[in-house]
Design an enzyme around this catalytic site. Structure first.
Site, mmCIF file in Angstrom:
data_model
loop_
_atom_site.group_PDB
_atom_site.id
_atom_site.type_symbol
_atom_site.label_atom_id
_atom_site.label_comp_id
_atom_site.label_asym_id
_atom_site.label_seq_id
_atom_site.Cartn_x
_atom_site.Cartn_y
_atom_site.Cartn_z
ATOM 1 N N GLU A 49 58.062 42.986 101.603
ATOM 2 C CA GLU A 49 58.172 42.505 100.223
ATOM 3 C C GLU A 49 57.015 41.537 100.031
ATOM 4 O O GLU A 49 57.022 40.436 100.568
ATOM 5 C CB GLU A 49 59.514 41.808 100.014
ATOM 6 C CG GLU A 49 59.647 41.185 98.637
ATOM 7 C CD GLU A 49 60.915 40.349 98.472
ATOM 8 O OE1 GLU A 49 61.831 40.458 99.299
ATOM 9 O OE2 GLU A 49 60.952 39.576 97.498
ATOM 10 N N ASP A 60 61.799 30.433 92.881
ATOM 11 C CA ASP A 60 61.338 30.049 94.207
ATOM 12 C C ASP A 60 61.538 28.582 94.522
ATOM 13 O O ASP A 60 61.310 27.710 93.690
ATOM 14 C CB ASP A 60 59.858 30.412 94.375
ATOM 15 C CG ASP A 60 59.684 31.906 94.544
ATOM 16 O OD1 ASP A 60 60.457 32.489 95.324
ATOM 17 O OD2 ASP A 60 58.819 32.493 93.872
#
Ligand SMILES: Cc1ncc(COP(=O)(O)O)c(C=O)c1O
Lengths: 262, 401
Positions: A49, A60
């Site tokens: 990924e 994030d």
């Protein structure tokens, strides 16, 4: 044909489940990120990924934010991602998904982006801030270029939305293990098991679990009920602190958590 | 259909919901609860009562003839949102959302803030309703709006300086979204402008449209007719949409939004989103935004923290493309000149954000001529900006002039 489904099925047969490894492209430099991705593929990671650095990564946590801002400060461009991806997929067979926030794809042009991704050997996209409701352009492009689409399912998603995520995804459904953002956590939230159970009841064929997974033990736990365990921050941390050698070691350690070795 | 009746989630091709799946349930819950309150007279009564006894609504209008002498002699009328409790229009939206959060059983309010006015208003509501409050504020803004940081802390809120990215409003919103994704069970994200995913743009607009509804009636009763132009500054666009909304379907009324041109739109240091941006996705909605070729958000610049934002609410993007509203850039220098001019001619010190709208009105007046009536949203007072203004004008003893 879904490259990622094929990869997950092969991993299931070989080792009882897949380790899915996240790293951002462009970190610490573009060349080193290519080497790092190849290192993952050669050290027990079954699906890659690869994240595109983005200015406003709301899903994030700090570790990934820091890495992607370094990549951007170093002048990372979206077109670099396709070059890097082509180098990686030329070297290893491991299916490589790109993880990207939606605006860089929109700005590039959804169709052109999909075409470039395909040409570079990419398997498809994970889109953390694109829900199926807003994804018509991506459905069209991914069908046209035969690419995988990974949408998210959350512990808070209604049954109707889980169905929508399953129907919309190809490759796997990304089950968000906890209400939160990326980052290492001591325990994998119990919400993960019940979410995957619901997804299975709704006949999801492939499910990956991500957010907060950082140890071999957690990988083993997750793979007892899911097809893939997604690890990000722990790998980024290893790369940041110890370079590709430390990264290789961390990936190998995580891979020992897979239920069965071939 | 009347422009006023647009309910979202889309305004033409703008708006929508570009957020992580984890937030969709909360957005659905919020949208449903908000719809219910529209049919529930007790909600409207509660809010009206709060506005009458706490905010200080209706806010007055003030005609400013000495200031207007510098605007080609057009009549200029100010809608005095600066006189609201906490000193800006922001409280209108905050009290509405806080009441809604209470109904949803949320015990914790989080907010982003640029100038600090929205943070102060949210901290105020949290104190009033006995809720926990966390405000995210870019570190650059905690420095230039230090007084508002102190106000929030005195009100019992936790202020978290955000040190990533450009360390301004954009990054404060990112951090608030991260908090919300993590704590959505207990927490309401009290977004401070008409941006973000549906239902925020419509809901925040609806809580602010009282500005234009009051002003429309007040100007009619003062002058016997509708204004020729309505002017406001535009950061995310909440005070502008608040005053525009009641006039959207009055074809004779020109609507003008003034965004920050910073050091000039021919420099990279500006926040002229609608003038120079392109449509894209930022903070959960599709709208005009400042972005580079790769879709990376560009850093904005403005002397005003509240306008220092590279995005804008989707309804404004729609009004721009429809040609119903006009958006123009105003530089730091023009805004500061207007701030000083209003202070000296009328004894009203506006916020630096607001001063962009005033500077725009001065130009509009010259264009429209002496018969024109211009309504300006005086969105906030300038107390919070005294440090910046004192430095800018060199008016503290011992400071170089
Ligand atoms: C007094 C004042 N006016 C305007 C703004 C800009 O926000 P908006 O465009 O949402 O009205 C702010 C934001 O902080 C403000 O404090």
């Amino acid at each position: 044909m879904s490259l990622v489904e094929t990869g997950l099925d092969a991993a299931k047969r070989a080792t009882g489940g897949a380790l899915i490894g996240y790293l951002p492209l462009g970190f610490p430099t573009l060349d080193e990120s290519v080497e790092a991705a190849i290192t993952l593929a050669k050290n027990g990671v079954d699906v890659l990924e690869l994240g595109l650095p983005y200015s406003d990564p709301v899903m994030d946590g700090l570790v990934i934010q820091q890495a992607t801002s370094i990549a951007l400060e170093n002048g990372f461009r979206i077109s670099d991602a396709f070059d890097a991806l082509a180098q990686i997929t030329a070297e290893v067979e491991t299916p490589a998904l790109v993880m990207t926030y939606w605006n860089p794809v929109l700005a590039f042009g959804v169709d052109s982006f999909a075409q470039k991704l395909k040409e570079a050997g990419g398997a498809g996209l994970i889109t953390p801030d694109l829900i199926p409701d807003e994804a018509q352009l991506w459905f069209d492009a991914s069908e046209h270029y035969d690419l995988d689409r990974v949408f998210l399912a959350a512990p808070s998603s209604s049954e109707e939305r889980l169905k929508r995520a399953i129907e919309s995804s190809r490759g796997f459904v990304y089950a968000v293990s906890t209400m939160g953002i990326t980052g290492t956590r001591k325990d994998v939230d119990t919400a993960a098991v019940s979410l995957v159970t619901k997804l299975r009841e709704l006949e999801a064929e492939h499910v990956g679990v991500g957010l907060g997974i950082s140890s071999a033990e957690q990988v083993g736990e997750v793979l007892s009920y899911a097809d893939g365990a997604i690890v990000g921050s722990a790998l980024v941390q290893a790369l940041a602190s110890g370079g590709v050698e430390a990264l290789a070691q961390t990936a190998l350690d995580l891979a020992t958590g897979k239920p069965a070795t071939a | 259909m009347a422009l006023r009746d647009e309910l979202g989630p889309y305004f033409g091709e703008f708006g929508g919901r570009f957020v992580p799946e984890s937030l969709i349930a909360a957005l659905d819950e919020l949208a449903a609860a908000y719809e219910l309150t529209k049919q529930d007279p007790t909600f409207a009564q509660e809010l009206t009562h709060l506005h009458a006894t706490y905010t200080g609504r209706p806010s007055i209008i003030t005609e400013v003839p000495r200031f207007a002498e510098h605007a080609g002699g057009a009549r200029i009328i100010l809608k005095r949102e600066d006189l609201n409790h906490t000193g800006s229009h922001k409280i209108n939206n905050v009290l509405g959302q806080a009441l809604l959060a209470k109904r949803l059983g949320k015990k914790r309010l989080i907010a982003e803030t640029g100038a600090g006015q929205h943070g102060v208003a949210t901290a105020t509501a949290a104190a009033l309703f006995g809720m926990e409050c966390v405000v995210y504020m870019g570190q650059v803004d905690t420095e230039r709006q230090a007084l508002n940081v102190a106000r929030m802390r005195l009100l019992g809120a936790t202020v978290i300086p955000v040190t990533n990215g450009s360390r301004t409003l954009k990054d404060a919103i990112n951090e608030a979204l991260r908090d919300w994704v993590t704590n959505v069970d207990t927490t309401h994200y009290l977004l401070g402008t008409v941006a973000g995913p549906h239902p925020f743009p419509v809901m925040v607009r609806d809580f602010h449209k009282i500005i234009g509804e009051e002003a429309r009636a007040q100007v009619l009763s003062l002058t016997g007719r509708l204004p020729d132009a309505v002017a406001a500054c535009v950061g995310g666009g909440s005070n502008a949409i608040g005053i525009f909304h009641a006039f959207l379907d009055d074809a004779s009324v020109g609507l003008y939004g003034f965004e920050a041109a910073g050091r000039g739109i021919d420099t990279p240091e500006h926040a002229a989103t609608l003038t120079l941006g392109r449509p894209g996705v930022l903070h959960g909605a599709r709208s005009y935004m400042l972005q580079d070729e790769d879709g990376q958000t560009m850093e904005s610049h403005s002397i005003s923290a509240g306008l220092d934002y590279p995005g804008v609410g989707p309804e404004h993007s729609w009004l721009k493309d429809l040609g119903r509203a006009t958006y123009r850039p105003v530089t730091d220098v023009a805004a500061m000149d207007a701030l000083r001019l209003l202070s000296r001619t009328e004894g009203i010190i506006p916020a630096i954000e607001t001063a962009h709208g005033l500077a725009g009105a001065l130009e509009l007046g010259k264009e429209l001529g002496s018969d024109a009536i211009i309504l300006v949203n005086l969105s906030g007072r300038g107390d919070k900006d005294m440090q910046t203004a004192a430095e800018y004008f060199g008016i503290l003893d011992g400071a170089p002039n």
